[in-house]
Design a protein around this motif. Structure first.
Motif, PDB file in Angstrom:
ATOM      1  N   LEU B  22       0.544  12.118  -3.700  1.00  0.00           N
ATOM      2  CA  LEU B  22       1.410  11.114  -3.079  1.00  0.00           C
ATOM      3  C   LEU B  22       0.841   9.721  -3.362  1.00  0.00           C
ATOM      4  O   LEU B  22      -0.299   9.428  -2.991  1.00  0.00           O
ATOM      5  CB  LEU B  22       1.478  11.341  -1.565  1.00  0.00           C
ATOM      6  CG  LEU B  22       2.241  10.278  -0.757  1.00  0.00           C
ATOM      7  CD1 LEU B  22       3.727  10.289  -1.115  1.00  0.00           C
ATOM      8  CD2 LEU B  22       2.063  10.513   0.744  1.00  0.00           C
ATOM      9  N   ALA B  23       1.627   8.891  -4.041  1.00  0.00           N
ATOM     10  CA  ALA B  23       1.236   7.495  -4.249  1.00  0.00           C
ATOM     11  C   ALA B  23       1.791   6.688  -3.076  1.00  0.00           C
ATOM     12  O   ALA B  23       3.010   6.593  -2.911  1.00  0.00           O
ATOM     13  CB  ALA B  23       1.799   6.984  -5.577  1.00  0.00           C
ATOM     14  N   ASN B  24       0.914   6.150  -2.263  1.00  0.00           N
ATOM     15  CA  ASN B  24       1.336   5.448  -1.050  1.00  0.00           C
ATOM     16  C   ASN B  24       1.137   3.945  -1.212  1.00  0.00           C
ATOM     17  O   ASN B  24       0.008   3.441  -1.134  1.00  0.00           O
ATOM     18  CB  ASN B  24       0.514   5.950   0.150  1.00  0.00           C
ATOM     19  CG  ASN B  24       1.024   5.406   1.469  1.00  0.00           C
ATOM     20  OD1 ASN B  24       1.987   5.912   2.027  1.00  0.00           O
ATOM     21  ND2 ASN B  24       0.393   4.349   1.984  1.00  0.00           N
ATOM     22  N   ASP B  25       2.239   3.230  -1.470  1.00  0.00           N
ATOM     23  CA  ASP B  25       2.173   1.774  -1.576  1.00  0.00           C
ATOM     24  C   ASP B  25       1.970   1.219  -0.160  1.00  0.00           C
ATOM     25  O   ASP B  25       2.861   1.329   0.687  1.00  0.00           O
ATOM     26  CB  ASP B  25       3.464   1.235  -2.191  1.00  0.00           C
ATOM     27  CG  ASP B  25       3.400  -0.264  -2.450  1.00  0.00           C
ATOM     28  OD1 ASP B  25       2.598  -0.950  -1.771  1.00  0.00           O
ATOM     29  OD2 ASP B  25       4.138  -0.761  -3.316  1.00  0.00           O
ATOM     30  N   CYS B  26       0.819   0.650   0.072  1.00  0.00           N
ATOM     31  CA  CYS B  26       0.455   0.245   1.438  1.00  0.00           C
ATOM     32  C   CYS B  26       1.198  -0.987   1.929  1.00  0.00           C
ATOM     33  O   CYS B  26       0.937  -1.458   3.043  1.00  0.00           O
ATOM     34  CB  CYS B  26      -1.051   0.032   1.523  1.00  0.00           C
ATOM     35  SG  CYS B  26      -1.972   1.557   1.228  1.00  0.00           S
ATOM     36  N   GLU B  27       2.092  -1.525   1.101  1.00  0.00           N
ATOM     37  CA  GLU B  27       2.840  -2.699   1.547  1.00  0.00           C
ATOM     38  C   GLU B  27       4.344  -2.468   1.537  1.00  0.00           C
ATOM     39  O   GLU B  27       5.104  -3.423   1.698  1.00  0.00           O
ATOM     40  CB  GLU B  27       2.480  -3.901   0.682  1.00  0.00           C
ATOM     41  CG  GLU B  27       1.020  -4.292   0.853  1.00  0.00           C
ATOM     42  CD  GLU B  27       0.723  -5.713   0.430  1.00  0.00           C
ATOM     43  OE1 GLU B  27       1.522  -6.268  -0.336  1.00  0.00           O
ATOM     44  OE2 GLU B  27      -0.307  -6.231   0.870  1.00  0.00           O
ATOM     45  N   LYS B  28       4.783  -1.226   1.305  1.00  0.00           N
ATOM     46  CA  LYS B  28       6.222  -0.987   1.229  1.00  0.00           C
ATOM     47  C   LYS B  28       6.613   0.267   1.993  1.00  0.00           C
ATOM     48  O   LYS B  28       5.832   1.220   2.061  1.00  0.00           O
ATOM     49  CB  LYS B  28       6.664  -0.823  -0.233  1.00  0.00           C
ATOM     50  CG  LYS B  28       6.736  -2.121  -1.002  1.00  0.00           C
ATOM     51  CD  LYS B  28       7.247  -1.899  -2.415  1.00  0.00           C
ATOM     52  CE  LYS B  28       7.137  -3.175  -3.237  1.00  0.00           C
ATOM     53  NZ  LYS B  28       7.116  -2.915  -4.661  1.00  0.00           N
ATOM     54  N   GLU B  30       7.273   3.304   4.207  1.00  0.00           N
ATOM     55  CA  GLU B  30       6.429   3.924   5.235  1.00  0.00           C
ATOM     56  C   GLU B  30       4.944   3.701   4.937  1.00  0.00           C
ATOM     57  O   GLU B  30       4.085   4.069   5.744  1.00  0.00           O
ATOM     58  CB  GLU B  30       6.713   5.427   5.318  1.00  0.00           C
ATOM     59  CG  GLU B  30       6.219   6.215   4.114  1.00  0.00           C
ATOM     60  CD  GLU B  30       6.120   7.721   4.359  1.00  0.00           C
ATOM     61  OE1 GLU B  30       6.505   8.192   5.443  1.00  0.00           O
ATOM     62  OE2 GLU B  30       5.665   8.419   3.447  1.00  0.00           O
ATOM     63  N   ILE B  34       1.424   4.776   7.137  1.00  0.00           N
ATOM     64  CA  ILE B  34       0.545   5.871   6.704  1.00  0.00           C
ATOM     65  C   ILE B  34      -0.878   5.333   6.490  1.00  0.00           C
ATOM     66  O   ILE B  34      -1.862   5.970   6.865  1.00  0.00           O
ATOM     67  CB  ILE B  34       1.082   6.527   5.403  1.00  0.00           C
ATOM     68  CG1 ILE B  34       2.528   7.013   5.613  1.00  0.00           C
ATOM     69  CG2 ILE B  34       0.185   7.682   4.977  1.00  0.00           C
ATOM     70  CD1 ILE B  34       2.694   8.060   6.671  1.00  0.00           C
ATOM     71  N   ALA B  35      -0.968   4.132   5.910  1.00  0.00           N
ATOM     72  CA  ALA B  35      -2.293   3.530   5.689  1.00  0.00           C
ATOM     73  C   ALA B  35      -2.985   3.281   7.026  1.00  0.00           C
ATOM     74  O   ALA B  35      -4.191   3.517   7.173  1.00  0.00           O
ATOM     75  CB  ALA B  35      -2.143   2.225   4.908  1.00  0.00           C
ATOM     76  N   LYS B  37      -2.448   4.921   9.819  1.00  0.00           N
ATOM     77  CA  LYS B  37      -2.784   6.239  10.385  1.00  0.00           C
ATOM     78  C   LYS B  37      -4.143   6.720   9.859  1.00  0.00           C
ATOM     79  O   LYS B  37      -4.930   7.313  10.586  1.00  0.00           O
ATOM     80  CB  LYS B  37      -1.673   7.226   9.990  1.00  0.00           C
ATOM     81  CG  LYS B  37      -1.891   8.682  10.341  1.00  0.00           C
ATOM     82  CD  LYS B  37      -0.738   9.502   9.703  1.00  0.00           C
ATOM     83  CE  LYS B  37      -0.983  10.988   9.787  1.00  0.00           C
ATOM     84  NZ  LYS B  37      -0.718  11.545  11.100  1.00  0.00           N
ATOM     85  N   ILE B  40      -7.042   2.847   6.515  1.00  0.00           N
ATOM     86  CA  ILE B  40      -7.423   2.368   5.177  1.00  0.00           C
ATOM     87  C   ILE B  40      -7.906   0.922   5.242  1.00  0.00           C
ATOM     88  O   ILE B  40      -7.257   0.064   5.834  1.00  0.00           O
ATOM     89  CB  ILE B  40      -6.212   2.485   4.216  1.00  0.00           C
ATOM     90  CG1 ILE B  40      -5.762   3.937   4.106  1.00  0.00           C
ATOM     91  CG2 ILE B  40      -6.552   1.897   2.847  1.00  0.00           C
ATOM     92  CD1 ILE B  40      -6.827   4.916   3.678  1.00  0.00           C
ATOM     93  N   TYR B  43      -8.301  -1.034  -1.235  1.00  0.00           N
ATOM     94  CA  TYR B  43      -7.505  -0.320  -2.245  1.00  0.00           C
ATOM     95  C   TYR B  43      -8.264  -0.277  -3.574  1.00  0.00           C
ATOM     96  O   TYR B  43      -8.922  -1.255  -3.902  1.00  0.00           O
ATOM     97  CB  TYR B  43      -6.164  -1.030  -2.479  1.00  0.00           C
ATOM     98  CG  TYR B  43      -5.410  -1.392  -1.242  1.00  0.00           C
ATOM     99  CD1 TYR B  43      -5.205  -0.460  -0.230  1.00  0.00           C
ATOM    100  CD2 TYR B  43      -4.905  -2.669  -1.081  1.00  0.00           C
ATOM    101  CE1 TYR B  43      -4.509  -0.810   0.916  1.00  0.00           C
ATOM    102  CE2 TYR B  43      -4.201  -3.027   0.053  1.00  0.00           C
ATOM    103  CZ  TYR B  43      -4.007  -2.095   1.047  1.00  0.00           C
ATOM    104  OH  TYR B  43      -3.317  -2.430   2.174  1.00  0.00           O
ATOM    105  N   PRO B  44      -8.138   0.765  -4.350  1.00  0.00           N
ATOM    106  CA  PRO B  44      -7.501   2.007  -3.928  1.00  0.00           C
ATOM    107  C   PRO B  44      -8.478   2.869  -3.128  1.00  0.00           C
ATOM    108  O   PRO B  44      -9.661   2.893  -3.403  1.00  0.00           O
ATOM    109  CB  PRO B  44      -7.176   2.691  -5.262  1.00  0.00           C
ATOM    110  CG  PRO B  44      -8.276   2.242  -6.183  1.00  0.00           C
ATOM    111  CD  PRO B  44      -8.627   0.839  -5.748  1.00  0.00           C
TER     112      PRO B  44
END
Lengths: 54, 339
Positions: B22-28, B30, B34-35, B37, B40, B43-44
């Motif tokens: 899962l690539a989780n964009d921490c600024e877009k 959800e 998630i970050a 939670k 974080i 990055y990365p």
């Protein structure tokens, strides 16, 4: 309140179904919950890349 | 760099086949939730979790494809949670557990703790010495300049440079790391021999080598520090920017930030970062670019403008610690001028 077994089974089925949908549609954005459901369904670990597009 | 290599590296593709990724964009979308939670901090950062969402490995930064694949393999090999691994490590330390703990504490920016654990892993598994020394060096270079002296870092670098398995590409990486470490400690002159050797090692490497960009950055540093040729350095830096970068806010900011770090070309940097502020699509972006703009002003000795830009950033995000710090520094600089 106790949740009945069929309800649990339905929830599980829904998760598997959504995971399968995500797996078969490469354009569908993968969410955390979907990814976790896929990991559970496929018996794999989930690796998350926390990044920012700077 | 990970995103670029994920599409080209067979090593990463191989590792991906065995996991859900899962690539989780921490600024877009959800992504920020998630970050949050997972707590974080930088990055990365990568988390390997089990089907219950419990962390089994976590690590920060991307170095080389094999290193990333090794962490994934470690997570698949031992699927105990990090909590369980920590208890197991306390009871009976092994090299694998020491490495897991080292990567774990590095995600909290505890570089000294991380290096100590990597060294413990190296003592327990000397046959993996080169890979663990690379991890030690990477973490040392990531640390604050007060955590490790240049001599300590150089000792680990020299160890790798004399290792039999070290490739020309590794030598470029090592030269870059040692030059960065020297620069961060005000010891540029001690880094220059490594810079020269890295550029020598790069001769003959193909244009599509994985270290091609690193070589360019080393050439830029060489132009600045050895040739004393700022225009050439600026031109080389521009040559590394993608097409249409003059129309992209994040690229304009990236270039201005480089100018700021190198303390060169600040007039053009100012124009470009202001254009980035104009082009920004979101407030978090705008705050970041205003921060760069304020830093440029400070470096140009214009405290009043820095204060105005910092205040704009703070108005957009009143809880932003970087913006608060900028405003405080701009106010101090202005007070220093008026006193």
């Amino acid at each position: 309140m106790r949740r009945s077994l069929p309800a649990v089974a339905l929830v599980a089925l829904a998760l598997v179904a959504s995971a399968a949908a995500a797996a078969t549609d490469p354009a569908a954005p993968l969410t955390y919950d979907k990814a976790l459901a896929m990991a559970r369904h496929e018996g794999k670990i989930l690796v998350i890349d926390f990044y920012a597009d700077w | 760099m990970f995103a670029r290599e994920a599409n080209s590296s067979e090593i990463i593709k191989g590792a991906m086949a065995d996991i859900i990724f899962l690539a989780n964009d921490c600024e877009k979308g959800e992504g920020p939730a998630i970050a949050k939670k997972f707590g974080i901090r930088g990055y990365p950062t990568y988390y390997a979790v089990n089907a219950q969402g419990e962390p089994i490995e976590r690590w920060i930064g991307y170095d080389v494809a094999q290193g990333w694949a090794d962490r994934v393999a470690a997570a698949r090999r031992d699927t105990r949670t990090l909590v369980e691994k920590k208890a197991a490590f306390a009871a009976q330390p092994t090299a694998d557990l020491a490495e897991s703990m080292a990567n774990d504490v590095a995600t909290g920016y505890d570089w000294a703790g991380s290096v100590a654990l990597f060294k413990q892993a190296r003592d327990l598994a000397p046959e993996r010495g080169d890979a663990l020394t690379r991890a030690i060096l990477t973490n040392m270079v990531s640390s604050e300049d007060t955590d490790f002296t240049f001599e300590e870092i150089r000792a680990e670098g020299d160890r790798l440079l004399t290792a039999a398995g070290t490739t020309a590409e590794d030598r470029v990486d090592l030269g870059s790391m040692l030059m960065d470490a020297a620069g961060a400690r005000g010891r540029e002159a001690d880094g220059l021999p490594y810079l020269e050797r890295a550029l020598g090692a790069a001769t003959g490497l193909p244009d599509d080598s994985r270290v091609a960009r690193t070589v360019k950055f080393l050439q830029i540093t060489h132009a600045l520090l050895v040739e004393k040729n700022t225009p050439r350095a600026v031109d080389l830096r521009k040559s590394l920017m993608p097409a249409n970068w003059l129309e992209e806010a994040k690229r304009l900011n990236q270039f201005a930030a480089w100018c700021l770090g190198a303390d060169v070309n600040l007039d053009e940097a100012d124009v470009m970062v202001l254009k980035a502020v104009e082009l920004a699509k979101t407030d978090p972006e705008r705050v970041r670019y205003l921060g760069t703009a304020a830093e440029v002003s400070l470096k140009r000795g214009d405290a009043a403008t820095a204060l105005e830009r910092g205040a704009r950033a703070l108005a957009l995000d009143p809880e932003n610690e970087d913006a608060k710090d900028l405003v405080a520094r701009a106010e101090a600089a202005q007070a220093g001028k008026t006193n």
